[in-house]
Write a protein that holds these residues in place. Structure first.
Motif, mmCIF file in Angstrom:
data_model
loop_
_atom_site.group_PDB
_atom_site.id
_atom_site.type_symbol
_atom_site.label_atom_id
_atom_site.label_comp_id
_atom_site.label_asym_id
_atom_site.label_seq_id
_atom_site.Cartn_x
_atom_site.Cartn_y
_atom_site.Cartn_z
ATOM 1 N N VAL A 115 0.894 -1.159 0.000
ATOM 2 C CA VAL A 115 0.000 0.000 0.000
ATOM 3 C C VAL A 115 0.931 1.207 0.000
ATOM 4 C CG1 VAL A 115 -1.783 1.248 1.274
ATOM 5 C CG2 VAL A 115 -1.813 -1.257 1.196
ATOM 6 N N VAL A 116 1.099 1.847 -1.143
ATOM 7 C CA VAL A 116 2.288 2.667 -1.345
ATOM 8 C C VAL A 116 2.327 3.947 -0.535
ATOM 9 C CG1 VAL A 116 2.694 1.732 -3.642
ATOM 10 C CG2 VAL A 116 1.332 3.819 -3.405
ATOM 11 N N GLY A 117 1.188 4.413 -0.058
ATOM 12 C CA GLY A 117 1.173 5.623 0.747
ATOM 13 C C GLY A 117 0.537 6.791 0.022
ATOM 14 N N GLY A 118 0.060 7.761 0.815
ATOM 15 C CA GLY A 118 -0.594 8.951 0.273
ATOM 16 C C GLY A 118 0.306 10.161 0.339
ATOM 17 N N LEU A 119 -0.318 11.311 0.419
ATOM 18 C CA LEU A 119 0.435 12.553 0.530
ATOM 19 C C LEU A 119 1.050 12.673 1.920
ATOM 20 C CD1 LEU A 119 -2.155 14.989 -1.097
ATOM 21 C CD2 LEU A 119 -0.017 14.202 -2.135
ATOM 22 N N PRO A 120 2.282 13.171 2.027
ATOM 23 C CA PRO A 120 2.825 13.473 3.357
ATOM 24 C C PRO A 120 1.954 14.508 4.060
ATOM 25 C CG PRO A 120 4.549 13.539 1.679
ATOM 26 C CD PRO A 120 3.238 13.454 0.946
ATOM 27 N N PRO A 121 1.939 14.515 5.378
ATOM 28 C CA PRO A 121 1.104 15.467 6.108
ATOM 29 C C PRO A 121 1.371 16.908 5.664
ATOM 30 C CG PRO A 121 1.996 13.837 7.610
ATOM 31 C CD PRO A 121 2.655 13.590 6.287
ATOM 32 N N GLY A 122 0.301 17.618 5.358
ATOM 33 C CA GLY A 122 0.405 19.018 4.961
ATOM 34 C C GLY A 122 0.772 19.247 3.515
ATOM 35 N N SER A 123 1.057 18.191 2.774
ATOM 36 C CA SER A 123 1.491 18.340 1.386
ATOM 37 C C SER A 123 0.304 18.273 0.421
ATOM 38 C CB SER A 123 2.491 17.248 1.023
ATOM 39 O OG SER A 123 2.810 17.297 -0.363
ATOM 40 N N LYS A 124 0.429 19.012 -0.687
ATOM 41 C CA LYS A 124 -0.509 18.908 -1.806
ATOM 42 C C LYS A 124 0.222 18.514 -3.088
ATOM 43 C CE LYS A 124 -3.703 22.265 0.203
ATOM 44 N NZ LYS A 124 -4.451 23.542 0.011
ATOM 45 N N ASP A 125 1.458 18.070 -2.948
ATOM 46 C CA ASP A 125 2.310 17.750 -4.093
ATOM 47 C C ASP A 125 2.122 16.284 -4.476
ATOM 48 O OD1 ASP A 125 4.216 17.525 -6.041
ATOM 49 O OD2 ASP A 125 5.932 17.954 -4.735
ATOM 50 N N LEU A 126 1.073 16.012 -5.265
ATOM 51 C CA LEU A 126 0.772 14.640 -5.649
ATOM 52 C C LEU A 126 1.857 14.075 -6.549
ATOM 53 C CD1 LEU A 126 -1.116 12.225 -5.642
ATOM 54 C CD2 LEU A 126 -2.479 13.355 -7.413
ATOM 55 N N ALA A 127 2.327 14.857 -7.501
ATOM 56 C CA ALA A 127 3.393 14.381 -8.387
ATOM 57 C C ALA A 127 4.650 14.053 -7.587
ATOM 58 C CB ALA A 127 3.701 15.434 -9.451
ATOM 59 N N GLY A 128 4.966 14.893 -6.600
ATOM 60 C CA GLY A 128 6.134 14.631 -5.771
ATOM 61 C C GLY A 128 5.988 13.366 -4.950
ATOM 62 N N ALA A 129 4.768 13.101 -4.458
ATOM 63 C CA ALA A 129 4.536 11.875 -3.699
ATOM 64 C C ALA A 129 4.732 10.649 -4.578
ATOM 65 C CB ALA A 129 3.136 11.892 -3.093
ATOM 66 N N ARG A 130 4.251 10.718 -5.818
ATOM 67 C CA ARG A 130 4.421 9.581 -6.725
ATOM 68 C C ARG A 130 5.894 9.374 -7.072
ATOM 69 N NH1 ARG A 130 -1.079 11.226 -9.949
ATOM 70 N NH2 ARG A 130 -2.477 9.873 -8.741
ATOM 71 N N THR A 131 6.648 10.453 -7.196
ATOM 72 C CA THR A 131 8.091 10.326 -7.434
ATOM 73 C C THR A 131 8.772 9.687 -6.231
ATOM 74 O OG1 THR A 131 8.124 12.228 -8.926
ATOM 75 C CG2 THR A 131 10.206 11.607 -7.892
ATOM 76 N N ALA A 132 8.366 10.074 -5.030
ATOM 77 C CA ALA A 132 8.948 9.490 -3.825
ATOM 78 C C ALA A 132 8.666 7.994 -3.744
ATOM 79 C CB ALA A 132 8.403 10.197 -2.586
ATOM 80 N N VAL A 133 7.468 7.590 -4.131
ATOM 81 C CA VAL A 133 7.135 6.160 -4.161
ATOM 82 C C VAL A 133 8.032 5.425 -5.139
ATOM 83 C CG1 VAL A 133 5.351 4.510 -4.879
ATOM 84 C CG2 VAL A 133 4.756 6.417 -3.367
ATOM 85 N N ALA A 134 8.191 5.972 -6.333
ATOM 86 C CA ALA A 134 9.036 5.325 -7.340
ATOM 87 C C ALA A 134 10.475 5.215 -6.865
ATOM 88 C CB ALA A 134 8.959 6.103 -8.652
ATOM 89 N N ASP A 135 10.979 6.267 -6.244
ATOM 90 C CA ASP A 135 12.359 6.237 -5.738
ATOM 91 C C ASP A 135 12.524 5.175 -4.657
ATOM 92 O OD1 ASP A 135 12.972 8.299 -7.464
ATOM 93 O OD2 ASP A 135 12.900 9.869 -5.917
ATOM 94 N N ALA A 136 11.534 5.050 -3.794
ATOM 95 C CA ALA A 136 11.608 4.052 -2.726
ATOM 96 C C ALA A 136 11.552 2.634 -3.291
ATOM 97 C CB ALA A 136 10.482 4.271 -1.722
#
Length: 275
Positions: A93-114
């Motif tokens: 379950v890859v995870g959602g947005l970090p608390p307080g964040s609205k950067d969806l593209a950044g969250a998806r990049t973080a998932v890919a990097d992980a």
């Protein structure tokens, strides 16, 4: 019943030993385990208990939440746990947005990097990271991968032995591209999970998974599609629902078997055609 697996959350009140014993009594040959009750019972004790009972572990839930601090260390532990339990499927379950964040593209990049960090480790341990695309209602807090296409676009960056995908009827039934994407997935399908989409949804949408046949999903079509894609693994029933959890677990398992026979294991299963 050969392919039927009971995901432990479907009978949430059962401990690991109770769930294993319930599967044996019911003639269910596989079980999907969760990390928290496994840790409570003990990893080595659980592995021995399941092995001695003659059960397969269809999956371990869950890794993921890759946008949270400390995620890499926790997921490396999850990979080791899956290997110790003898399953090659770690549901992510890859995870959602970090608390307080609205950067969806950044969250998806973080998932890919992980995933890029974890995939080689998983492969070395004989475990596949099974990316679970989740219904868009969960995008903010649980899963920024919302479609099977998105999950496959990420998975295909890695060897099939390291990263696969979960086909979960609850999360994917609405997607007009789902049949084409299941066919595309092929050997990437690491897990097939079933539960129904019911209406009205409860206030807590996390508990909106219904017993198969109580909602709107065409399970025969899904089973035909995953079979046609070449998937021959376990079919795991995973239900989050307060009414189901408040029902005696043996009764739940009896209903699961009946619905599996009538709705999921159909004549189409042995002669599957993609819808």
């Amino acid at each position: 019943m050969r392919r039927l697996s009971l995901n432990q959350r479907t009978t949430a009140s059962w401990s690991v030993p109770e769930a294993v014993d319930g599967c044996v009594r019911a003639g269910v040959e596989a079980i999907g385990l969760w990390r928290e009750p496994v840790a409570e019972h003990g990893l080595r004790r659980t592995a021995k208990l399941v092995r001695d009972a003659g059960l397969r572990v269809s999956s371990l839930c869950r890794g993921g939440f890759l946008t949270a601090p400390g995620a890499l260390g926790d997921n490396r532990r999850a990979i080791d746990e899956a290997a110790a339990l003898g399953t090659d499927c770690l549901v992510m379950v890859v995870g959602g947005l970090p608390p307080g964040s609205k950067d969806l593209a950044g969250a998806r990049t973080a998932v890919a990097d992980a995933i890029a960090e974890l995939a080689p480790c998983a492969g070395e341990r004989g475990v596949r990271l099974a990316l679970e695309p989740m219904h868009p209602v969960y995008c903010a807090d649980r899963g920024v991968l919302s479609t099977l296409e998105q999950a496959l676009d990420l998975a295909e960056r890695f060897p099939v032995s390291q990263v696969g995908v979960v086909v979960d009827t609850f999360h994917l039934w609405w997607d007009p591209q789902v049949w084409q994407q299941i066919a595309r997935a092929g050997a990437r399908i690491a897990s097939y999970q079933v539960s129904d989409w019911i209406t009205p949804l409860p206030a807590d949408v996390l508990l909106g998974r219904g017993m198969m046949g109580d909602g709107h999903i065409d399970f025969a079509a899904f089973t035909a599609a995953v079979n046609a894609a070449g998937y021959t693994g376990d079919i795991e029933v995973e239900i989050f629902n307060a009414d189901v959890w408040n029902t005696p677990p043996d009764q739940v398992l009896t209903t699961v078997k009946d619905r599996y026979r009538r709705l999921i294991h159909t004549p189409r299963e042995s002669n599957a055609q993609t819808p």
